[in-house]
Scaffold this motif. Structure first.
Motif, PDB file in Angstrom:
ATOM      1  N   SER A  89     -11.980  -0.508   0.920  1.00 16.58           N
ATOM      2  CA  SER A  89     -11.192  -0.590  -0.298  1.00 16.58           C
ATOM      3  C   SER A  89      -9.738  -0.871   0.058  1.00 16.58           C
ATOM      4  CB  SER A  89     -11.310   0.747  -1.043  1.00 16.58           C
ATOM      5  OG  SER A  89     -10.607   0.728  -2.245  1.00 16.58           O
ATOM      6  N   LEU A  90      -9.020  -1.491  -0.865  1.00 16.98           N
ATOM      7  CA  LEU A  90      -7.597  -1.766  -0.670  1.00 16.98           C
ATOM      8  C   LEU A  90      -6.931  -1.828  -2.038  1.00 16.98           C
ATOM      9  CD1 LEU A  90      -5.134  -2.644   1.082  1.00 16.98           C
ATOM     10  CD2 LEU A  90      -5.948  -5.002   0.794  1.00 16.98           C
ATOM     11  N   ARG A  91      -6.022  -0.896  -2.293  1.00 18.42           N
ATOM     12  CA  ARG A  91      -5.230  -0.948  -3.524  1.00 18.42           C
ATOM     13  C   ARG A  91      -3.828  -1.405  -3.149  1.00 18.42           C
ATOM     14  NH1 ARG A  91      -5.802   1.446  -8.580  1.00 18.42           N
ATOM     15  NH2 ARG A  91      -7.221   3.024  -7.752  1.00 18.42           N
TER      16      ARG A  91
ATOM     17  N   ARG B 222      -9.202   2.456   3.068  1.00 16.10           N
ATOM     18  CA  ARG B 222      -8.536   1.245   3.572  1.00 16.10           C
ATOM     19  C   ARG B 222      -8.753   1.102   5.077  1.00 16.10           C
ATOM     20  NH1 ARG B 222      -3.858   2.341   1.754  1.00 16.10           N
ATOM     21  NH2 ARG B 222      -2.871   3.154   3.612  1.00 16.10           N
ATOM     22  N   HIS B 223      -8.573   2.200   5.801  1.00 19.59           N
ATOM     23  CA  HIS B 223      -8.771   2.161   7.256  1.00 19.59           C
ATOM     24  C   HIS B 223     -10.231   1.900   7.625  1.00 19.59           C
ATOM     25  CE1 HIS B 223      -4.674   2.992   8.282  1.00 19.59           C
ATOM     26  NE2 HIS B 223      -4.673   4.118   7.582  1.00 19.59           N
TER      27      HIS B 223
ATOM     28  N   TRP C  99      -6.671  -3.548  -7.298  1.00 18.80           N
ATOM     29  CA  TRP C  99      -7.555  -2.737  -6.472  1.00 18.80           C
ATOM     30  C   TRP C  99      -8.756  -3.567  -6.081  1.00 18.80           C
ATOM     31  CZ3 TRP C  99     -10.785   1.962  -8.506  1.00 18.80           C
ATOM     32  CH2 TRP C  99     -11.260   2.688  -7.427  1.00 18.80           C
TER      33      TRP C  99
ATOM     34  N   GLU D 284      -7.705   6.885  -0.613  1.00 23.05           N
ATOM     35  CA  GLU D 284      -7.557   5.426  -0.548  1.00 23.05           C
ATOM     36  C   GLU D 284      -7.133   4.981   0.845  1.00 23.05           C
ATOM     37  OE1 GLU D 284      -5.000   4.020  -3.671  1.00 23.05           O
ATOM     38  OE2 GLU D 284      -6.348   4.742  -5.243  1.00 23.05           O
ATOM     39  N   GLU D 285      -6.287   5.768   1.497  1.00 24.52           N
ATOM     40  CA  GLU D 285      -5.859   5.450   2.857  1.00 24.52           C
ATOM     41  C   GLU D 285      -7.056   5.463   3.813  1.00 24.52           C
ATOM     42  OE1 GLU D 285      -1.742   6.551   4.794  1.00 24.52           O
ATOM     43  OE2 GLU D 285      -3.112   8.265   4.914  1.00 24.52           O
TER      44      GLU D 285
ATOM     45  N   VAL E 267       0.878  -1.172   0.000  1.00 26.12           N
ATOM     46  CA  VAL E 267       0.000   0.000   0.000  1.00 26.12           C
ATOM     47  C   VAL E 267       0.912   1.218   0.000  1.00 26.12           C
ATOM     48  CG1 VAL E 267      -1.945  -1.134   1.120  1.00 26.12           C
ATOM     49  CG2 VAL E 267      -0.233   0.031   2.514  1.00 26.12           C
TER      50      VAL E 267
ATOM     51  N   ASP F  11     -12.164  -3.209  -4.308  1.00 21.11           N
ATOM     52  CA  ASP F  11     -13.025  -2.068  -4.007  1.00 21.11           C
ATOM     53  C   ASP F  11     -14.440  -2.555  -3.705  1.00 21.11           C
ATOM     54  OD1 ASP F  11     -13.538   0.643  -3.661  1.00 21.11           O
ATOM     55  OD2 ASP F  11     -14.040   0.957  -5.766  1.00 21.11           O
TER      56      ASP F  11
END
Length: 182
Positions: A68-70, A63-64, A88, A59-60, A15, A90
């Motif tokens: 979503s996670l890229r 993610r938290h 990604w 995105e951060e 990440v 999502d």
């Protein structure tokens, strides 16, 4: 700087934070030029450092929040540790469906070497074991035969009647919905 989430034999999946905007911008410039036949038009500020910093910050947050996670792919044999691809995950839904959408991209210098298959296989396992998901879906243009083959090699199957339209470039392209469940 960046954080490695997964490691395969030849790839780090990381990440990136907002301060990694220059590396991410460079990657997207390379990948977008190569994959523009399969990608939507980017927003006006997409290739700017400020635009990438804003996207990485968003995105951060996602993610938290768990939505979503890229993951950015970095070849372990690259002494400069340049980003060569991204996956990604999502629209993560952890209640009833426990499903997400997945999208993959690779820059030209790293294609047809098995890197994306290696990374995608690890990400599918991660989605199952760590994220607790039971289904991943991908939208793929049928004319993008390499993407269709990759998806099928990684266990994705086209859904019967699963068609949708996505804006690619200046036009609309029909896509097939692929899914993998475990």
């Amino acid at each position: 700087m960046n954080t490695t989430i997964l490691t395969t034999e030849r790839i780090w999946l990381r990440v990136m934070a907002p301060r990694d905007n220059e590396a991410v911008r460079g990657y997207f410039r390379r990948a977008w030029t190569f994959g523009e036949d399969w990608l939507p038009l980017p927003p006006d500020d997409f290739f700017t450092l400020q635009g990438q910093r804003r996207r990485l910050a968003a995105e951060e947050e996602a993610r938290h929040a768990g939505y979503s996670l890229r993951l950015f792919l970095v070849r372990r044999d690259d002494p400069l540790e340049r980003i060569c691809g991204d996956i990604w995950i999502d629209c993560i839904e952890r209640t009833v469906r426990r499903a997400a959408m997945i999208e993959c991209r690779m820059e030209e210098r790293s294609i047809r070497k098995g890197y994306m298959r290696e990374a995608l296989t690890a990400v599918i396992e991660y989605c199952n074991t760590t994220l607790g998901l039971r289904r991943l879906e991908a939208l793929i243009a049928p004319a993008h035969s390499a993407a269709c083959r990759l998806a099928e090699r990684c266990g994705f199957q086209p859904l019967e009647g699963g068609k949708c339209w996505r804006r690619i470039g200046l036009g609309w392209v029909e896509h097939q919905v692929y899914a993998v469940e475990w």
